[in-house]
Design a protein around this motif. Structure first.
Motif, PDB file in Angstrom:
ATOM      1  N   HIS A   1      -1.876  28.404   1.988  1.00 58.28           N
ATOM      2  CA  HIS A   1      -1.700  28.545   0.541  1.00 58.28           C
ATOM      3  C   HIS A   1      -2.945  28.072  -0.199  1.00 58.28           C
ATOM      4  O   HIS A   1      -3.353  28.669  -1.197  1.00 58.28           O
ATOM      5  CB  HIS A   1      -0.485  27.748   0.078  1.00 58.28           C
ATOM      6  CG  HIS A   1       0.796  28.178   0.719  1.00 58.28           C
ATOM      7  ND1 HIS A   1       1.855  27.313   0.938  1.00 58.28           N
ATOM      8  CD2 HIS A   1       1.188  29.382   1.215  1.00 58.28           C
ATOM      9  CE1 HIS A   1       2.838  27.963   1.515  1.00 58.28           C
ATOM     10  NE2 HIS A   1       2.456  29.223   1.703  1.00 58.28           N
TER      11      HIS A   1
ATOM     12  N   ARG B   1       5.277  28.320  -5.530  1.00 58.48           N
ATOM     13  CA  ARG B   1       4.691  29.571  -5.074  1.00 58.48           C
ATOM     14  C   ARG B   1       5.816  30.581  -4.855  1.00 58.48           C
ATOM     15  O   ARG B   1       6.881  30.239  -4.391  1.00 58.48           O
ATOM     16  CB  ARG B   1       3.917  29.336  -3.761  1.00 58.48           C
ATOM     17  CG  ARG B   1       3.238  30.575  -3.203  1.00 58.48           C
ATOM     18  CD  ARG B   1       2.467  30.224  -1.925  1.00 58.48           C
ATOM     19  NE  ARG B   1       1.912  31.426  -1.302  1.00 58.48           N
ATOM     20  CZ  ARG B   1       2.569  32.204  -0.472  1.00 58.48           C
ATOM     21  NH1 ARG B   1       3.836  31.922  -0.163  1.00 58.48           N
ATOM     22  NH2 ARG B   1       1.998  33.284   0.057  1.00 58.48           N
ATOM     23  N   ARG B   2       5.540  31.820  -5.193  1.00 61.83           N
ATOM     24  CA  ARG B   2       6.535  32.903  -5.110  1.00 61.83           C
ATOM     25  C   ARG B   2       7.743  32.633  -6.001  1.00 61.83           C
ATOM     26  O   ARG B   2       8.844  32.470  -5.489  1.00 61.83           O
ATOM     27  CB  ARG B   2       6.943  33.175  -3.653  1.00 61.83           C
ATOM     28  CG  ARG B   2       5.767  33.462  -2.751  1.00 61.83           C
ATOM     29  CD  ARG B   2       6.162  33.694  -1.325  1.00 61.83           C
ATOM     30  NE  ARG B   2       6.508  35.092  -1.098  1.00 61.83           N
ATOM     31  CZ  ARG B   2       6.852  35.586   0.105  1.00 61.83           C
ATOM     32  NH1 ARG B   2       6.944  34.783   1.160  1.00 61.83           N
ATOM     33  NH2 ARG B   2       7.124  36.850   0.256  1.00 61.83           N
ATOM     34  N   PRO B   3       7.529  32.587  -7.317  1.00 66.66           N
ATOM     35  CA  PRO B   3       6.274  32.842  -8.023  1.00 66.66           C
ATOM     36  C   PRO B   3       5.413  31.578  -8.139  1.00 66.66           C
ATOM     37  O   PRO B   3       5.932  30.460  -8.050  1.00 66.66           O
ATOM     38  CB  PRO B   3       6.744  33.288  -9.405  1.00 66.66           C
ATOM     39  CG  PRO B   3       7.983  32.462  -9.618  1.00 66.66           C
ATOM     40  CD  PRO B   3       8.647  32.412  -8.265  1.00 66.66           C
TER      41      PRO B   3
END
Length: 232
Positions: A185, A124-126
């Motif tokens: 998330h 995540r992130r990205p």
């Protein structure tokens, strides 16, 4: 033979085969064995000092410069390249031959096809996922799951939540590693694809190949089937 393993999957498999593993990485989850750094930053001098008969690496897990440094020091290497269930089985056979034992006889079990389209976030992130060139994709295919990211051009593509919404997968299989996804998330994923079942799965079962594969198939099948059924 005395082994040093720089691959968590191989460490687990070697120990199950009865090998003498004298050192491994801190990611191998073997607290009783000496640790010589991580998969990407092993302590080359410490490995050389141990004078192992063989160091086990993997093309994806480890860096070529570390392999080169070990080879230059006169250390014999075994380098795996696992991208699917077939190559994973071959590595187990190869390691068993090096240990001097017969390979496990248990085949990858057949299971009923889940018939699901699946998205697998790995970062995540990205946001990132996997494509069809990976072991995880091959394992999911064996379960009857079609990756919505299968045809993307790189093994670990960057994606967006808008992409996930457009794909509308039947299930989102959220692994416990390599990224620690929180409940918040998962809520992001549910908001992006409200018709998808969001299911936590064991990341080691999905991504660690080797001696655990046969049992992992059943555990992953059960987790995805239960999660999809609960969402109906």
């Amino acid at each position: 033979m005395r082994f040093v393993s720089l691959v968590p999957s191989s460490t687990e498999t070697l120990l199950d085969l009865g090998a003498d593993v004298v050192a491994c990485t801190r990611f191998c989850e073997q607290p009783d064995i000496a640790h010589i750094g991580g998969t990407k930053n092993p302590d080359i001098a410490a490995i050389v000092a141990l004078a192992p008969d063989l160091v086990v690496l993997d093309q994806e897990e480890n860096r070529s410069e570390d392999a080169d440094a070990l080879a230059a020091a006169g250390i014999e290497l075994f380098v795996s390249d696992v991208t699917d269930l077939g190559s994973a089985s071959q590595v187990v056979e190869d390691l068993a031959a090096l240990v001097g034992v017969a390979p496990p006889t248990a085949a990858v079990p057949a299971v009923d096809s889940l018939g699901l389209t699946v998205f697998v976030p790995i970062w995540r992130r990205p946001w990132m996922s996997i494509n069809q060139q990976t072991y995880g994709a091959s394992l999911l295919d064996h379960l009857g799951c079609a990756l919505v990211t299968a045809e993307l051009t790189v093994p670990y593509p960057e994606v967006s939540l808008d992409d996930v919404a457009g794909w509308g997968p039947d299930a989102i299989a959220v692994p416990s590693e390599p990224y620690a996804f929180s409940d918040a998330h998962l809520d992001e994923l549910r908001a992006a694809a409200p018709s998808s079942a969001v299911v936590r799965v064991d990341g080691q079962d999905l991504f660690w190949w080797g001696s655990r594969t046969s049992a992992a198939v059943g555990r992953l099948h059960a987790a995805l089937a239960a999660g999809e059924a609960q969402s109906r």
